[in-house]
Structures are given as C-alpha cells and as structure tokens.
Design a protein around this motif. Structure first.
Motif, short mmCIF file in Angstrom:
data_model
loop_
_atom_site.label_atom_id
_atom_site.label_comp_id
_atom_site.label_asym_id
_atom_site.label_seq_id
_atom_site.Cartn_x
_atom_site.Cartn_y
_atom_site.Cartn_z
N UNK A 1 0.88 -1.36 -0.16
CA UNK A 1 -0.05 -0.13 -0.03
C UNK A 1 0.92 1.36 -0.03
N UNK A 2 2.12 1.31 0.29
CA UNK A 2 2.99 2.25 0.40
C UNK A 2 3.65 2.76 -0.90
N UNK A 3 3.51 3.90 -1.28
CA UNK A 3 3.94 4.47 -2.62
C UNK A 3 3.36 3.70 -3.94
N UNK A 4 2.34 2.98 -3.56
CA UNK A 4 1.42 2.53 -5.06
C UNK A 4 -0.17 2.83 -5.02
N UNK A 5 -0.53 2.51 -6.01
CA UNK A 5 -2.06 2.82 -6.14
C UNK A 5 -2.86 1.95 -5.93
N UNK A 6 -2.55 0.70 -4.93
CA UNK A 6 -3.29 -0.41 -4.81
C UNK A 6 -4.66 -0.07 -3.85
N UNK A 7 -4.68 0.81 -2.69
CA UNK A 7 -5.78 1.14 -2.16
C UNK A 7 -6.51 1.94 -3.03
N UNK A 8 -6.22 2.76 -3.96
CA UNK A 8 -7.21 3.54 -4.81
C UNK A 8 -7.77 2.51 -5.78
N UNK A 9 -7.06 1.50 -6.23
CA UNK A 9 -7.67 0.71 -7.31
C UNK A 9 -8.54 -0.20 -6.60
N UNK A 10 -8.47 -0.62 -5.24
CA UNK A 10 -9.29 -1.68 -4.36
C UNK A 10 -10.65 -0.60 -4.15
N UNK A 11 -10.39 0.51 -3.59
CA UNK A 11 -11.63 1.35 -3.28
C UNK A 11 -12.28 1.71 -4.50
N UNK A 12 -11.77 2.00 -5.63
CA UNK A 12 -12.59 2.46 -6.83
C UNK A 12 -13.35 1.34 -7.42
N UNK A 13 -13.03 0.03 -6.95
CA UNK A 13 -13.66 -1.17 -7.38
C UNK A 13 -14.65 -1.57 -6.59
N UNK A 14 -14.63 -0.71 -5.39
CA UNK A 14 -15.70 -0.98 -4.33
C UNK A 14 -15.46 -2.40 -3.61
N UNK A 15 -14.22 -2.99 -3.56
CA UNK A 15 -13.85 -4.00 -2.99
C UNK A 15 -13.68 -3.91 -1.79
N UNK A 16 -14.23 -5.04 -0.67
CA UNK A 16 -14.10 -4.89 0.72
C UNK A 16 -13.48 -6.30 1.10
N UNK A 17 -13.22 -7.22 0.34
CA UNK A 17 -12.83 -8.55 0.82
C UNK A 17 -11.54 -8.79 0.35
N UNK A 18 -10.34 -8.98 0.97
CA UNK A 18 -9.01 -9.28 0.43
C UNK A 18 -8.48 -10.58 0.80
N UNK A 19 -8.46 -11.33 -0.23
CA UNK A 19 -7.54 -12.75 0.12
C UNK A 19 -6.13 -12.59 -0.37
N UNK A 20 -5.14 -12.90 0.63
CA UNK A 20 -3.66 -12.58 0.46
C UNK A 20 -2.85 -13.76 0.41
N UNK A 21 -1.96 -13.89 -0.41
CA UNK A 21 -0.96 -15.16 -0.50
C UNK A 21 0.32 -14.32 -1.00
N UNK A 22 1.25 -15.42 -0.82
CA UNK A 22 2.73 -14.89 -1.26
C UNK A 22 3.84 -15.04 -0.15
N UNK A 23 4.83 -14.11 -0.59
CA UNK A 23 6.09 -14.30 0.16
C UNK A 23 6.65 -12.97 0.77
N UNK A 24 7.03 -12.78 1.89
CA UNK A 24 7.52 -13.72 2.73
C UNK A 24 6.53 -13.49 3.95
N UNK A 25 6.03 -14.44 4.68
CA UNK A 25 4.95 -14.40 5.63
C UNK A 25 5.22 -13.11 6.62
N UNK A 26 6.62 -13.08 7.15
CA UNK A 26 6.74 -12.12 8.39
C UNK A 26 7.29 -10.78 7.87
N UNK A 27 7.44 -10.59 6.39
CA UNK A 27 7.85 -9.33 6.11
C UNK A 27 6.57 -8.79 5.23
N UNK A 28 6.77 -9.00 3.82
CA UNK A 28 5.88 -8.12 2.97
C UNK A 28 4.37 -8.53 3.13
#
Length: 189
Positions: free
Chosen positions: A97-124
């Motif tokens: 979310x920092x330095x990107x337009x991710x929140x704007x894209x999510x909010x503009x699409x009226x998305x409320x539910x996020x499913x998160x996967x990826x690397x690494x668990x304890x960092x990003x």
C-alpha cells in the motif's frame, strides 16, 4: 462467471518472484514448499470467475538485491505469471500500500474482501496484511499459500522457517486478518 459467497473478493499475490527460489540467499531453509502452487490454484479460480487480481512485485531499490528490477530474480515465478490486463503493483518497501495505487484501485472497484497469498509471511505479507486490516478491509490470509525462511536471532540463534511462519500468522490472526487454508478459500469463493 462471478459467483462467490464473498462479495467480489480480490486476490492479492505478494512477491511471488523468481528471486525467492534462491533459498540460501534468504536464510538457508524455508517452509511451505508448495505455497506457490497453492497460490496458483487460487489464481486459476479467480481467473475462471473473473474476480479482481492484483500481482504485487517487490522492486528493491538496492542494485545488488536479487529483487532489483535489473536482476532476473525480480521476475514473477511462472506458476503465477500475470496475464495481460491483470494489475501489477510495483513496490520497493514491505507494504503493497505504500508508494503504490493499490488502495485506490481496491476502493474504486468497491472491493471490501481481500485474500492474501505470497512471500514472505513475516515481511511483505505481514506488513500488507496489517495495513489492509487497519484500512478496514475484511482480510483472509492463506496460511498454506504463504511461506518464509529461517532467521537468525539477535544473539545468533537459529529460528526455523516454520516457527517464524507460525509466529507471524499468530500475530495477525483475529486482529488484522482471519488466517485460513486454501481449502477454506476454495469453499467460499
């Protein structure tokens, strides 16, 4: 067809990049060796249902980093390679979310539910999950589609990837996200 028990859930795939295949570079061992495959299975479901997908790519500002854009490790792993038209969010810090337009894209699409996967668990993954929860999204963090690496403690002690993974998940569960399995997600999407 967009039929799901959740209202238009977005899949956020964090940093599933070729550089993370170099296990020695990241700590010598990792857990959840099938995490990318589990993420790929979910990605196929999202594509089949035409649900929103966001590929997050860590683009380190350090030219010597394996994840710098000039290095082959920056590329997405083939198992989750974005298709034309799928959103790619480039970041150079831990949070998507920092330095990107991710929140704007999510909010503009009226998305409320996020499913998160990826690397690494304890960092990003953790940092993005924490921010998503703080922003008020309903967040599902998929435990078997995330992974991390061994870590050295402050006094040089060795902590296993599985311990780091489980501790990170425990810190996030029921405060910033609901930690779930990929099978759980398959049942509600």
């Amino acid at each position: 067809m967009n039929t799901t028990k959740l209202n238009k859930p977005a899949l956020i795939l964090i940093d599933i990049q070729k550089g993370f295949n170099d296990v020695a570079y990241w700590g010598g061992d990792r857990n959840n060796v099938d995490a990318e495959e589990k993420a790929s299975e979910l990605l196929e479901i999202w594509r089949a249902k035409s649900l929103p997908i966001f590929h997050v790519q860590h683009c380190s500002s350090n030219p010597n980093s394996i994840l710098n854009e000039t290095n082959p490790g920056n590329q997405f792993q083939d198992v989750v390679k974005p298709l034309e038209g799928e959103a790619i969010i480039k970041k150079n810090v831990n949070s998507a979310f920092i330095g990107t337009n991710l929140k704007e894209l999510i909010d503009n699409a009226k998305i409320k539910n996020l499913v998160i996967v990826g690397l690494t668990t304890d960092h990003c993954v953790s940092t993005t999950t924490r921010m998503a929860g703080n922003f008020g999204y309903t967040v599902y963090l998929v435990s078997d589609a995330t992974a991390t690496f061994n870590k050295k403690g402050l006094n040089g002690e060795e902590f296993s990837a599985e311990l780091i993974h489980q501790t990170a998940l425990a810190s996030l569960n029921e405060e910033f996200a609901q930690v779930v399995s990929s099978e759980f997600i398959k049942e509600i999407v």
